[in-house]
Structures are given as structure tokens and as C-alpha cells.
Design a protein around this motif. Structure first.
Motif, PDB file in Angstrom:
ATOM      1  N   SER A  15       0.853  -1.198   0.000  1.00 57.75           N
ATOM      2  CA  SER A  15       0.000   0.000   0.000  1.00 57.75           C
ATOM      3  C   SER A  15       0.878   1.234   0.000  1.00 57.75           C
ATOM      4  N   ALA A  16       1.203   1.703  -1.206  1.00 60.07           N
ATOM      5  CA  ALA A  16       2.012   2.915  -1.318  1.00 60.07           C
ATOM      6  C   ALA A  16       1.125   4.106  -1.642  1.00 60.07           C
ATOM      7  N   LEU A  17      -0.097   4.084  -1.105  1.00 62.88           N
ATOM      8  CA  LEU A  17      -1.101   5.075  -1.473  1.00 62.88           C
ATOM      9  C   LEU A  17      -1.148   6.204  -0.459  1.00 62.88           C
ATOM     10  N   GLU A  43       3.293   0.940   5.119  1.00 60.29           N
ATOM     11  CA  GLU A  43       4.480   1.797   5.184  1.00 60.29           C
ATOM     12  C   GLU A  43       5.548   1.172   6.082  1.00 60.29           C
ATOM     13  N   ARG A  44       5.124   0.658   7.227  1.00 64.60           N
ATOM     14  CA  ARG A  44       6.083   0.021   8.136  1.00 64.60           C
ATOM     15  C   ARG A  44       6.677  -1.229   7.512  1.00 64.60           C
ATOM     16  N   THR A  62      13.586  -3.276   3.777  1.00 70.15           N
ATOM     17  CA  THR A  62      14.877  -2.765   3.318  1.00 70.15           C
ATOM     18  C   THR A  62      16.019  -3.639   3.806  1.00 70.15           C
ATOM     19  N   ALA A  63      15.767  -4.452   4.830  1.00 71.43           N
ATOM     20  CA  ALA A  63      16.822  -5.317   5.368  1.00 71.43           C
ATOM     21  C   ALA A  63      16.889  -6.654   4.652  1.00 71.43           C
ATOM     22  N   GLY A  64      15.965  -6.946   3.767  1.00 66.46           N
ATOM     23  CA  GLY A  64      15.987  -8.226   3.064  1.00 66.46           C
ATOM     24  C   GLY A  64      14.738  -8.432   2.245  1.00 66.46           C
TER      25      GLY A  64
END
Length: 372
Positions: free
Chosen positions: A223-225, A269-270, A276-278
Motif C-alpha cells: 500500500s504505497a497510497l 508503510e512500516r 529494506t533489510a531483506g
């Protein structure tokens, strides 16, 4: 490179091709393969800048290719295959499909029966797949097939890339409740697949498939909204446009749905920060599970608000995307990309570490397991 193109005049393929060549397709991929060798977390930054500048959405342009095939090729294909397939995949010039589910192996994917038999430098594939999205448009497909029936079901599978225009591939549309046919049956009869199109080792197809499935659930559930956008926007627009249908009870329901949608957005978002770590893990199932059920609740609300008007459905031949059509289409959300029941098992067993379901076929050769 990208700055010199106007999204208003450039074709989608031209603009996305420039993004790929600049390394902005998947920034964590290597240079020359659509990336810059940077941390994956920077992808959200690049996407936000490009979207603000008018970039077409690459996922909507080729959902299975960008959401599933791209990461799978990155993780398991050799340099030659990646160099040949990734760019036209990202630009949408070559659409992709996913040949996984079968009539007798939907939720139990590892029980599939499509066979691939080695013949020199090729594999000969025979079987049937079903619920294959966009197969009628696809140039390539991800295929999971059984190569050793004497091994337990998870260990006798191998992963391939199939040319959808190869002799022996037959695509038959499946008509949905909406009247559209975005899903298909695919029949594979003596289809020859070069061994060079195998991803991963022979018998290790389940491991490769996990890459695909985790990225599929992540792509569907992501959900990049912005706040108030996505499917909840349909309910908000209906409320704004039809004050004659308002009631205190419906107002409370809409407020509750908006709160759920906002919680879903912030959870997404979280999750993106955590990734980003994998690569995506079983936690990706949370977004897909919650998002699918929330979509259905939102369109249930819209139909309740419309009342008798909700039964007025346009012709099946009408391509317009009405609320009634979206309500019907949302019924598939809790099935496609992993059923909600299976996702709850994934979360229970792999995230919460609860005891697993009883499995009577553990360790048995696939050929000895009873099938319906």
C-alpha cells in the motif's frame, strides 16, 4: 536520460525503458539489469519522484512480470536470461503469466501433477493449469512442474520459464462474474522448454516458488497510497456524491472503514521499511490478507448504501468500471494470490510459531499420495 522524456508524449514503453536504463526499475538490482546496486529501501524514494513526474505505474502495466517474475529472475536466473528478459518485462512489451495453480492443486500447490520430463537439452511438459491471470496476453510464464514423482511432493518440483507462444500451449478464457475474462485455463501438451530456461536446480522448484509467492503477496498487499486513496476513495466519493443516501448508521460504518484503511496504509508503510533489510518474508501475507478482506468490506458498504440501485448492473459487454463491477471483482480478492485461509495458516505457523496442521502426506512419495 529520464529527464529528457516527457511522460505526456513518450510511450509507456519508452518512458519505462528510460527508467530501466537509468537503474531506477529495481534500484537494488545490479547495474545493467535495471538497478544501481543500492539498498532496496531507496526504491520507494525513486518511485515517489518518478510518479510525481508522471511515470506510468510499471506494476499496473505488467503486474505479474514486475511484481513476481522480475524478483524471481533476479534471484535465480543467470546473467543471460536476466539481460534478455528483464527490460521488456519492465517496459510491458512482454507480458507475463504465472502457471502454478491446477484443478487438483490450488491451495495445496505442492500437490500439482503437471509433469516435465528431460529429453536431451529440453524438458517436455504436459499438464493443465487454471486461474492463470493474463495468460491470453502473455509472452512468457513462470511454470512449476513435477520432475520426480518418487520424491515427496515439495522435493520433486522444478521451476521453468515457458514461452507462451510455443507449440502445445493452449489458452482458454474463463468468464468471471463480472462478465470479463482475465483468468484462463492453460493446457500444455508436449511443450518443449530448453533446460537453459530452468530456474534453480532440478528438484529445487519449491524454493524458487517461495521467492515468487512472497513477492506476489507483497506486491498485492503493498500500500504505497496516500491517505484516503485506493479502494476507500470509492466509498468516500459515493458518500460525497449521494447525500440523498446518507444515514447516521452508514456514517458510522464509513468512519470505521476509513480508520481500517488508514491503519492498513500505515502498516504497509512500516512493512516497506522493514523490507529494506531483506526480501519479503511470510509477514507479506499480512498486507495481502487484510487488504483483500478490507476491499470486500468497502464494496459491501457501497452496495448497501446504494440499496436497490446496487442491483443495476451494466451489460457484461460494457467495459466501464462501475461500483457494481468492482463489488463483483472484489469477490476474487480473498482467493487470488493465496486464499485467506492459507494466509492465516502461513501467519500462524511461520510468524506466530503456532503448531502446524496435521499433514498425512509428510515424507511420502508424491505418487503414493491419494488425490481427488
Amino acid at each position: 536520460m529520464v529527464a529528457g522524456l516527457d511522460p505526456a508524449t513518450a510511450t509507456t514503453a519508452e518512458f519505462l525503458g528510460a527508467c530501466y536504463d537509468a537503474g531506477l526499475a529495481w534500484v537494488h538490482f545490479p547495474v545493467g539489469f535495471g538497478g544501481l546496486g543500492l539498498p532496496a529501501g531507496l526504491q520507494a524514494v525513486a518511485d515517489a519522484i518518478l510518479a510525481a513526474g508522471g511515470r506510468p505505474d510499471p506494476f499496473l502495466n505488467n503486474p505479474i512480470g514486475v511484481g513476481m517474475a522480475g524478483p524471481t529472475l533476479h534471484g535465480h536466473a543467470d546473467s543471460e536470461l536476466r539481460a534478455r528478459l528483464l527490460r521488456p518485462l519492465y517496459t510491458g512489451e512482454q507480458m507475463w503469466a504465472q502457471l502454478f495453480s491446477e484443478p487438483g492443486a490450488g491451495s495445496d500447490l505442492a500437490g500439482l501433477s503437471t509433469r516435465a520430463v528431460r529429453d536431451g537439452d529440453d524438458w517436455v511438459v504436459d499438464g493443465q493449469k487454471v486461474w492463470t491471470s493474463l495468460a491470453h496476453l502473455a509472452s512468457w510464464a513462470l511454470l512449476l512442474a513435477r520432475t520426480d514423482p518418487d520424491l515427496p511432493k515439495h522435493r520433486g518440483l522444478t521451476y521453468f520459464i515457458v514461452d507462451m507462444h510455443a507449440p502445445g500451449v493452449e489458452v482458454r478464457p474463463l468468464r468471471q462474474a463480472t462478465g470479463q475474462a482475465e483468468f484462463n485455463e492453460v493446457y500444455l501438451t508436449g511443450v518443449r522448454v530448453p533446460d537453459a530456461h530452468r530456474l534453480g536446480d532440478v528438484g529445487q522448484g519449491w524454493n524458487v516458488a517461495m521467492t515468487t509467492l512472497m513477492n506476489e503477496r507483497s506486491a498485492i498487499g503493498d500500500s504505497a497510497l496516500g491517505r484516503g486513496s485506493g479502494t476507500i476513495a470509492d466509498a468516500l466519493d459515493l458518500w460525497r456524491d449521494r447525500p440523498d443516501l446518507h444515514s447516521p448508521a452508514l456514517r458510522l460504518r464509513l468512519a470505521d472503514l476509513w480508520t481500517q484503511a488508514e491503519a492498513y496504509r500505515l502498516t504497509g508503510e512500516r512493512a516497506r521499511v522493514a523490507r529494506t533489510a531483506g526480501p519479503p518474508g511470510p509477514e507479506a501475507s499480512i498486507g495481502k490478507l487484510v487488504g483483500a478482506e478490507l476491499n470486500q468490506k468497502i464494496y459491501d458498504f457501497c452496495m448497501e448504501m446504494l440499496g436497490p440501485e446496487g442491483t443495476l448492473y451494466d451489460s457484461y459487454d460494457d467495459p466501464s468500471d462501475s461500483l457494481q463491477r468492482r463489488f463483483l471483482r472484489a469477490r476474487a480478492n480473498t482467493i487470488e494470490g493465496g486464499t485467506s485461509q492459507i494466509l492465516r495458516n502461513v501467519l500462524g505457523e511461520r510468524v506466530l510459531r503456532l503448531p502446524g496442521d496435521v499433514r498425512v502426506d509428510t515424507g511420502k512419495p508424491w505418487r503414493d499420495v491419494p488425490r481427488g
